[in-house]
Design a protein around this motif. Structure first.
Motif, PDB file in Angstrom:
ATOM      1  N   LEU A 274       0.801  -1.225   0.000  1.00 21.86           N
ATOM      2  CA  LEU A 274       0.000   0.000   0.000  1.00 21.86           C
ATOM      3  C   LEU A 274       0.837   1.280   0.000  1.00 21.86           C
ATOM      4  N   HIS A 275       2.060   1.176   0.487  1.00 20.29           N
ATOM      5  CA  HIS A 275       2.855   2.360   0.795  1.00 20.29           C
ATOM      6  C   HIS A 275       2.861   3.407  -0.330  1.00 20.29           C
ATOM      7  N   ASP A 276       3.283   3.008  -1.528  1.00 19.37           N
ATOM      8  CA  ASP A 276       3.503   4.003  -2.590  1.00 19.37           C
ATOM      9  C   ASP A 276       2.202   4.673  -3.019  1.00 19.37           C
ATOM     10  N   ASP A 277       1.138   3.862  -3.189  1.00 21.13           N
ATOM     11  CA  ASP A 277      -0.156   4.433  -3.606  1.00 21.13           C
ATOM     12  C   ASP A 277      -0.695   5.371  -2.539  1.00 21.13           C
ATOM     13  N   LEU A 278      -0.523   4.988  -1.290  1.00 25.27           N
ATOM     14  CA  LEU A 278      -1.047   5.815  -0.195  1.00 25.27           C
ATOM     15  C   LEU A 278      -0.325   7.169  -0.152  1.00 25.27           C
ATOM     16  N   VAL A 279       0.995   7.134  -0.261  1.00 28.71           N
ATOM     17  CA  VAL A 279       1.766   8.378  -0.231  1.00 28.71           C
ATOM     18  C   VAL A 279       1.320   9.279  -1.395  1.00 28.71           C
ATOM     19  N   ARG A 280       1.139   8.668  -2.581  1.00 31.63           N
ATOM     20  CA  ARG A 280       0.723   9.455  -3.757  1.00 31.63           C
ATOM     21  C   ARG A 280      -0.642  10.096  -3.514  1.00 31.63           C
ATOM     22  N   ARG A 281      -1.589   9.335  -2.959  1.00 32.55           N
ATOM     23  CA  ARG A 281      -2.934   9.865  -2.722  1.00 32.55           C
ATOM     24  C   ARG A 281      -2.915  10.984  -1.674  1.00 32.55           C
ATOM     25  N   ILE A 282      -2.096  10.807  -0.621  1.00 33.69           N
ATOM     26  CA  ILE A 282      -2.030  11.855   0.418  1.00 33.69           C
ATOM     27  C   ILE A 282      -1.453  13.132  -0.194  1.00 33.69           C
ATOM     28  N   GLN A 283      -0.456  12.943  -1.047  1.00 31.20           N
ATOM     29  CA  GLN A 283       0.156  14.131  -1.681  1.00 31.20           C
ATOM     30  C   GLN A 283      -0.841  14.853  -2.588  1.00 31.20           C
ATOM     31  N   GLU A 284      -1.747  14.076  -3.198  1.00 29.18           N
ATOM     32  CA  GLU A 284      -2.779  14.712  -4.035  1.00 29.18           C
ATOM     33  C   GLU A 284      -3.744  15.517  -3.168  1.00 29.18           C
ATOM     34  N   LEU A 285      -4.062  14.968  -1.994  1.00 23.69           N
ATOM     35  CA  LEU A 285      -5.021  15.631  -1.102  1.00 23.69           C
ATOM     36  C   LEU A 285      -4.410  16.847  -0.424  1.00 23.69           C
ATOM     37  N   VAL A 286      -3.124  16.708  -0.045  1.00 22.61           N
ATOM     38  CA  VAL A 286      -2.428  17.799   0.652  1.00 22.61           C
ATOM     39  C   VAL A 286      -1.194  18.134  -0.186  1.00 22.61           C
ATOM     40  N   PRO A 287      -1.355  18.930  -1.214  1.00 23.46           N
ATOM     41  CA  PRO A 287      -0.257  19.149  -2.157  1.00 23.46           C
ATOM     42  C   PRO A 287       1.048  19.555  -1.486  1.00 23.46           C
ATOM     43  N   SER A 288       0.979  20.330  -0.393  1.00 26.04           N
ATOM     44  CA  SER A 288       2.228  20.812   0.227  1.00 26.04           C
ATOM     45  C   SER A 288       2.963  19.692   0.963  1.00 26.04           C
ATOM     46  N   SER A 289       2.300  18.512   1.202  1.00 23.27           N
ATOM     47  CA  SER A 289       2.932  17.472   2.018  1.00 23.27           C
ATOM     48  C   SER A 289       4.115  16.820   1.306  1.00 23.27           C
ATOM     49  N   GLY A 290       4.187  16.938  -0.034  1.00 23.24           N
ATOM     50  CA  GLY A 290       5.289  16.303  -0.755  1.00 23.24           C
ATOM     51  C   GLY A 290       6.570  17.140  -0.733  1.00 23.24           C
ATOM     52  N   LYS A 291       6.464  18.406  -0.303  1.00 23.58           N
ATOM     53  CA  LYS A 291       7.625  19.309  -0.377  1.00 23.58           C
ATOM     54  C   LYS A 291       8.520  19.190   0.831  1.00 23.58           C
TER      55      LYS A 291
END
Ligand code: UTP
Length: 291
Positions: A274-291
Motif C-alpha cells: 500500500l505504501h507508494d499508492d497511499l503516499v501518492r494519494r495523500i500528496q494529491e489531497l495535501v499538495p504541500s505534504s510532498g515538499k
C-alpha cells in the motif's frame, strides 16, 4: 512476581468517537486491518500474558466474539481454499483465554478495574486500557513487567507530554529511582495547565498488586464525577509502593480522531503493497505534504 492476567476495560460509552460508536464499541473500530482492541491483546500476548479479563457492558459482546471461533466463517474459508485467511482468523480465536466481567454502570476507569476483583483475587495483574495503543521494539506492557518483577512493586507507564496537554492526563510527581524509572510521590488527574507537578503523563498501561483493591473500594468521585484509577494509585504512592516507567515507542489514543487516523496511516505506510499508492494519494489531497 508472576503476572498471567491482564484486565482490559472496554465498558465505556466512547462519546468522543460518536456517531461512529453509536452501535459499535470504540474498541472494535478498525485501525488498518484489525480492530483497536486486537492490537492491545496482541501486545499482552507478546509479553507472556495468557488470560485477558475484559470488563464489558451492554452491546459489547462482539468484543468477546472477536476472540472466539466463528465456525461458519471458518468452514466457508476452508471450502473456498482460502487457507491464509483461515489461519489468520483462527489465530485470533486461539490467542488468549478470555474471561468477561460486567461493569453494569460506567462509573469510571477505577470502578472498571474494581469489577475484575473476583477474577484477579490476590494475584498481581496488568491493566491495559482498551483504546490505548503502544508500538515499539519491546511491547509496552513488557517494559512495565520487567521493572515490576525486578522491584516487586506496582508500576505505571508514563510518557512526556507538552505542558499544554497536561490537562488531558493523570500526571505524576516522582523522584528518580533508576534510568527512566521514578518512585511516585503523588499523582493528580487532569491538572490545569500551569499547575502540573511534572510533564510525566500516565498512559493506559499498569502492573498492579492486589492491595490496589483496598483503595479502589474506598474511592469517591473525582475529576469528571468518575471513580478514577489515578486517585486509587495515590494509596500505593503514599506507602512508597508505586514506580513509574517512561515508555519507549509510538503511542496512539484511539479515542481521539487525529490519533486514530494517524494510527491508520502509520500501519498502512508499513504495508509494502500500500505504501507508494497511499503516499501518492495523500500528496494529491495535501499538495504541500510532498515538499
Ligand atoms: P475513556 O475515558 O477513553 O473511554 O476510557 P470512554 O469513557 O469510553 O470514552 P469517551 O471519553 O466517552 O469518549 C478509557 C477506557 O476505559 C474504558 C473505556 O471503554 C476505554 O476503553 N472504561 C471507561 C470503562 O471500561 N468503564 C468506564 O466506566 C470508563
Amino acid at each position: 512476581m508472576d503476572v498471567r492476567k491482564v484486565v482490559i476495560p472496554v465498558a465505556g460509552w466512547g462519546t468522543r468517537s460518536l456517531p461512529a460508536t453509536k452501535n459499535i464499541p470504540k474498541e472494535m473500530l478498525p485501525i488498518f486491518k484489525k480492530p483497536v482492541v486486537q492490537y492491545v491483546v496482541e501486545e499482552a500476548q507478546a509479553s507472556g500474558i495468557d488470560t485477558v479479563v475484559l470488563v464489558t457492558s451492554q452491546n459489547k459482546t462482539i468484543i468477546e466474539d472477536h476472540f472466539d471461533h466463528n465456525l461458519s466463517l471458518e468452514s466457508l474459508l476452508e471450502r473456498q481454499g482460502k487457507t491464509e485467511k483461515l489461519k489468520e482468523i483462527r489465530d485470533v480465536a486461539n490467542m488468549v483465554n478470555i474471561i468477561a466481567v460486567r461493569q453494569k454502570v460506567q462509573l469510571g476507569l477505577g470502578h472498571a478495574v474494581l469489577c475484575a476483583r473476583e477474577v484477579c483475587k490476590d494475584e498481581p495483574f496488568a491493566v491495559m486500557v482498551g483504546d490505548d495503543l503502544m508500538f515499539g521494539q519491546k511491547p509496552g506492557i513488557q517494559q512495565l513487567l520487567d521493572v515490576a518483577k525486578a522491584e516487586n512493586m506496582a508500576v505505571v507507564g508514563v510518557i512526556e507530554v507538552p505542558e499544554s496537554k497536561v490537562d488531558r492526563y493523570g500526571i505524576i510527581d516522582g523522584e528518580e529511582y533508576g534510568s527512566g524509572v521514578f518512585r511516585v510521590r503523588s499523582l493528580v488527574e487532569k491538572p490545569q495547565v500551569g499547575h502540573a507537578p511534572s510533564r510525566l503523563a500516565i498512559v493506559g498501561r499498569y502492573v498492579l498488586t492486589p492491595e490496589i483493591f483496598e483503595y479502589l473500594e474506598k474511592l469517591t468521585p473525582g475529576v469528571g464525577g468518575e471513580l478514577q484509577l489515578t486517585d486509587a494509585l495515590q494509596g500505593l504512592a503514599s506507602r512508597r509502593r508505586l514506580l513509574a516507567v517512561k515508555l519507549h515507542g509510538q503511542r496512539f489514543d484511539a479515542g481521539d480522531w487525529v490519533e486514530y487516523l494517524t494510527a491508520n496511516i502509520y500501519f498502512a505506510l508499513h504495508d509494502e503493497d500500500l505504501h507508494d499508492d497511499l503516499v501518492r494519494r495523500i500528496q494529491e489531497l495535501v499538495p504541500s505534504s510532498g515538499k
